[in-house]
Write a protein that holds these residues in place. Structure first.
Motif, short mmCIF file in Angstrom:
data_model
loop_
_atom_site.label_atom_id
_atom_site.label_comp_id
_atom_site.label_asym_id
_atom_site.label_seq_id
_atom_site.Cartn_x
_atom_site.Cartn_y
_atom_site.Cartn_z
N TYR A 101 7.63 38.95 48.64
CA TYR A 101 9.13 38.64 48.77
C TYR A 101 9.62 38.53 47.18
O TYR A 101 9.23 37.74 46.39
N SER A 102 10.69 39.50 47.04
CA SER A 102 11.65 39.37 45.90
C SER A 102 13.10 38.73 46.17
O SER A 102 13.39 39.35 47.38
N TRP A 103 13.71 38.03 45.43
CA TRP A 103 15.01 37.81 45.85
C TRP A 103 15.95 37.42 44.85
O TRP A 103 15.53 37.58 43.42
N LYS A 104 17.28 37.66 44.90
CA LYS A 104 18.48 37.73 43.74
C LYS A 104 18.54 36.25 43.62
O LYS A 104 18.67 35.25 44.30
N CYS A 105 18.66 36.02 42.25
CA CYS A 105 18.89 34.64 41.63
C CYS A 105 20.38 34.61 41.24
O CYS A 105 20.64 35.62 40.88
N PRO A 106 20.99 33.44 41.05
CA PRO A 106 22.29 33.24 40.63
C PRO A 106 22.44 33.97 39.22
O PRO A 106 21.79 33.65 38.40
N LYS A 107 23.60 34.74 39.09
CA LYS A 107 23.56 35.54 37.70
C LYS A 107 24.03 34.23 36.69
O LYS A 107 24.70 33.46 37.17
N PRO A 108 23.60 34.63 35.55
CA PRO A 108 23.12 35.64 34.94
C PRO A 108 21.29 35.32 34.89
O PRO A 108 20.74 36.02 34.09
N LEU A 109 20.86 34.69 35.72
CA LEU A 109 19.20 34.18 35.76
C LEU A 109 18.69 35.63 36.14
O LEU A 109 19.22 36.28 36.71
N ARG A 110 17.31 35.68 35.78
CA ARG A 110 16.53 36.67 36.03
C ARG A 110 16.01 36.73 37.58
O ARG A 110 15.80 35.52 38.25
N ASN A 111 15.94 37.78 38.16
CA ASN A 111 15.40 37.71 39.80
C ASN A 111 13.81 37.27 39.96
O ASN A 111 13.05 37.52 38.81
N ARG A 112 13.66 36.53 40.79
CA ARG A 112 12.11 36.16 41.06
C ARG A 112 11.49 36.85 42.13
O ARG A 112 11.90 37.43 42.92
N ASP A 113 9.91 36.92 42.00
CA ASP A 113 9.33 37.53 43.19
C ASP A 113 8.04 36.58 43.41
O ASP A 113 7.78 35.53 42.62
N VAL A 114 7.35 36.55 44.54
CA VAL A 114 6.17 35.68 45.00
C VAL A 114 5.37 36.71 45.78
O VAL A 114 5.74 37.50 46.60
N ILE A 115 3.95 36.27 45.72
CA ILE A 115 3.17 36.71 46.42
C ILE A 115 2.51 35.47 47.44
O ILE A 115 2.05 34.64 46.80
N THR A 116 2.44 35.55 48.38
CA THR A 116 2.47 34.32 49.18
C THR A 116 1.22 34.50 50.47
O THR A 116 1.33 35.59 51.14
N ASP A 144 10.53 43.32 35.37
CA ASP A 144 11.98 43.15 35.63
C ASP A 144 12.08 42.04 36.54
O ASP A 144 13.33 41.64 36.89
N MET A 145 10.99 41.14 36.89
CA MET A 145 10.99 40.15 37.76
C MET A 145 10.41 38.94 37.01
O MET A 145 9.47 39.08 35.92
N VAL A 146 10.79 37.68 37.47
CA VAL A 146 9.88 36.43 36.97
C VAL A 146 9.03 36.29 38.32
O VAL A 146 9.66 35.97 39.31
N ARG A 147 7.63 35.96 38.03
CA ARG A 147 6.78 35.69 39.08
C ARG A 147 6.92 34.37 39.47
O ARG A 147 6.42 33.37 38.36
N ALA A 148 7.61 33.76 40.51
CA ALA A 148 7.52 32.11 40.57
C ALA A 148 6.42 32.05 41.29
O ALA A 148 5.48 32.68 41.73
#
Length: 262
Positions: A101-116, A144-148
């Motif tokens: 799952y990947s999701w948009k973060c509030p601008k100007p933060l980089r978007n995040r994704d996870v494997i769960t 292009d994502m930050v893995r949360a």
């Protein structure tokens, strides 16, 4: 889920999650308006882990419909405006799978994704869906994502009669990075309540949508319907936060734009 190896939650894990959803001791109420209440938990100094709990009373929505909506990945793409990409990777058992799952973060933060690793369990007339982060060699972090990291995130749905339910969402997440205070405040005062209301609205429209989109297909209720490949636990490992990129976004100012108030 702090052990060294990947495990599928047992009945005790579900009971523990339910107890924390119900408990209010040690939580600080940060929002209470209409049918939505939000709590946050005091964070350890110097740690970036965020813990939040939201509860919403959903009228004209049965617990069964809510459960279906939270499971239905095709429908999620219709109502979840934050989603960038989501898909199932494989099944582990009749009530556990692995997904992205990947999701948009509030601008100007980089978007995040996870494997769960996600697991679910009906308990009487109530339902629990919960997940925690795992690592899969075929799905490494993207440039292009930050893995949360989801330490533990999930939903508890409690039936309040045939056409009403209460939804509790609880998340303990490490976003991998120092977030500005406005993001933390916005999450509890705006983003979380909006997300809860959006789920409720999606539930009201779901029965009609599902009638037009493979109405009998509900593999979360009928595991024999699943088309996912089986994957062994040995392909998974615990996703440790310290092994991931840690970025400092604490000085970023909020980008002012028109917010979706639905």
């Amino acid at each position: 889920m702090s052990g060294q190896t990947v495990t599928i939650p047992d009945d005790q894990a579900f009971a523990s999650f339910k107890a924390e959803c119900v408990c209010e001791e040690g939580w600080n109420m940060t929002y209470n308006k209409g049918v939505v209440t939000v709590w946050t938990q005091s964070l350890e100094e110097g740690k970036s882990i965020h813990k939040i709990k939201c509860r919403m009373v959903c009228k004209d929505v049965s617990a069964e419909t809510m459960y279906d909506v939270l499971h239905d990945i095709e429908y999620r793409k219709k109502w979840d405006t934050n989603v960038i990409e989501t898909f199932d990777i494989g099944k582990l058992t009749v009530n556990a799978d692995v997904g992205y799952y990947s999701w948009k973060c509030p601008k100007p933060l980089r978007n995040r994704d996870v494997i769960t690793l996600r697991s679910w369990l009906p308990i009487g007339k109530d339902y629990i869906i919960m997940n925690y982060s795992v690592k899969h060699v075929k799905y490494p972090p993207k440039k292009d994502m930050v893995r949360a990291v989801s330490i533990q995130t999930g939903y508890m749905i409690q039936s309040q009669g045939p056409n009403n339910c209460t939804l509790t969402y609880m998340a303990q997440v490490d976003p991998r990075g120092s977030l500005p205070k406005w993001v933390v405040n916005k999450s509890s005062h705006f983003l979380a309540p909006c997300a809860m209301k959006k789920i409720c609205k999606a539930c009201v429209k779901y029965p009609e949508w599902k009638q037009r989109h493979n109405p009998a297909f509900k593999p979360w209720l009928y595991p024999e319907q699943t088309t996912l490949p089986s994957i062994p636990l040995s392909e998974l490992s615990i996703q440790r936060a310290e092994s991931l990129e840690n970025i400092d976004e604490s000085s970023l100012a909020e980008a002012h734009e028109r917010e979706d108030s639905d």
